[in-house]
Motif scaffolding. Structure first.
Motif, PDB file in Angstrom:
ATOM      1  N   PRO A  39       0.833  -1.207   0.000  1.00  0.00           N
ATOM      2  CA  PRO A  39       0.000   0.000   0.000  1.00  0.00           C
ATOM      3  C   PRO A  39       0.872   1.263   0.000  1.00  0.00           C
ATOM      4  N   ASP A  40       0.451   2.246  -0.743  1.00  0.00           N
ATOM      5  CA  ASP A  40       1.130   3.538  -0.774  1.00  0.00           C
ATOM      6  C   ASP A  40       0.448   4.425   0.262  1.00  0.00           C
ATOM      7  N   LEU A  41       1.150   4.749   1.315  1.00  0.00           N
ATOM      8  CA  LEU A  41       0.576   5.541   2.401  1.00  0.00           C
ATOM      9  C   LEU A  41       1.082   6.973   2.404  1.00  0.00           C
ATOM     10  N   SER A  42       1.651   7.396   1.279  1.00  0.00           N
ATOM     11  CA  SER A  42       2.107   8.789   1.184  1.00  0.00           C
ATOM     12  C   SER A  42       0.892   9.716   1.228  1.00  0.00           C
ATOM     13  N   GLY A  43       1.150  10.970   1.577  1.00  0.00           N
ATOM     14  CA  GLY A  43       0.065  11.942   1.649  1.00  0.00           C
ATOM     15  C   GLY A  43      -0.700  12.072   0.349  1.00  0.00           C
ATOM     16  N   ALA A  44       0.027  12.081  -0.762  1.00  0.00           N
ATOM     17  CA  ALA A  44      -0.621  12.212  -2.073  1.00  0.00           C
ATOM     18  C   ALA A  44      -1.477  10.998  -2.388  1.00  0.00           C
ATOM     19  N   ALA A  45      -0.979   9.809  -2.048  1.00  0.00           N
ATOM     20  CA  ALA A  45      -1.738   8.587  -2.325  1.00  0.00           C
ATOM     21  C   ALA A  45      -2.998   8.520  -1.462  1.00  0.00           C
ATOM     22  N   VAL A  46      -2.881   8.916  -0.204  1.00  0.00           N
ATOM     23  CA  VAL A  46      -4.049   8.910   0.683  1.00  0.00           C
ATOM     24  C   VAL A  46      -5.085   9.914   0.182  1.00  0.00           C
ATOM     25  N   ALA A  47      -4.638  11.084  -0.243  1.00  0.00           N
ATOM     26  CA  ALA A  47      -5.568  12.091  -0.777  1.00  0.00           C
ATOM     27  C   ALA A  47      -6.265  11.561  -2.026  1.00  0.00           C
ATOM     28  N   ALA A  48      -5.521  10.887  -2.898  1.00  0.00           N
ATOM     29  CA  ALA A  48      -6.116  10.317  -4.112  1.00  0.00           C
ATOM     30  C   ALA A  48      -7.117   9.222  -3.757  1.00  0.00           C
ATOM     31  N   ARG A  49      -6.785   8.432  -2.753  1.00  0.00           N
ATOM     32  CA  ARG A  49      -7.689   7.362  -2.330  1.00  0.00           C
ATOM     33  C   ARG A  49      -8.974   7.940  -1.738  1.00  0.00           C
TER      34      ARG A  49
END
Length: 93
Positions: A39-49
């Protein structure tokens, strides 16, 4: 196209997106398409999710559930609840 067909296509896309975003859960559930990913837990990935989840909830809210059979109505509510749970979990990080 019937409301049922539209809902079923929407639900497949939503479930695929949820599993793609959380490959560990996908593997745990027996879906091995994403075994080579974490899982990508970076801020950008969480925002996209979060945006993806909101888009799916909006699409589900637009479904005329009165036109669905009882089984699909239940599936719609289960899917909506899972999306909202995922959104809550992401907001708690």
């Amino acid at each position: 196209m019937s409301v049922t067909d539209d809902f079923r296509r929407l639900s497949v896309r939503a479930v695929d997106d949820l599993l793609r975003a959380d490959p560990v859960s996908a593997t745990w559930l027996g879906d091995h398409r994403f075994d080579d990913q974490l899982p990508d837990l970076s801020g950008a990935a969480v925002a996209a999710r979060l945006t993806m989840i909101d888009d799916h909830v909006t699409a589900l809210d637009a479904v005329d559930d009165v036109e669905l059979g009882v089984t699909d109505q239940v599936d719609l509510e289960i899917l909506r609840a899972q999306l909202l749970r995922s959104r809550f979990d992401l907001g708690e990080r």
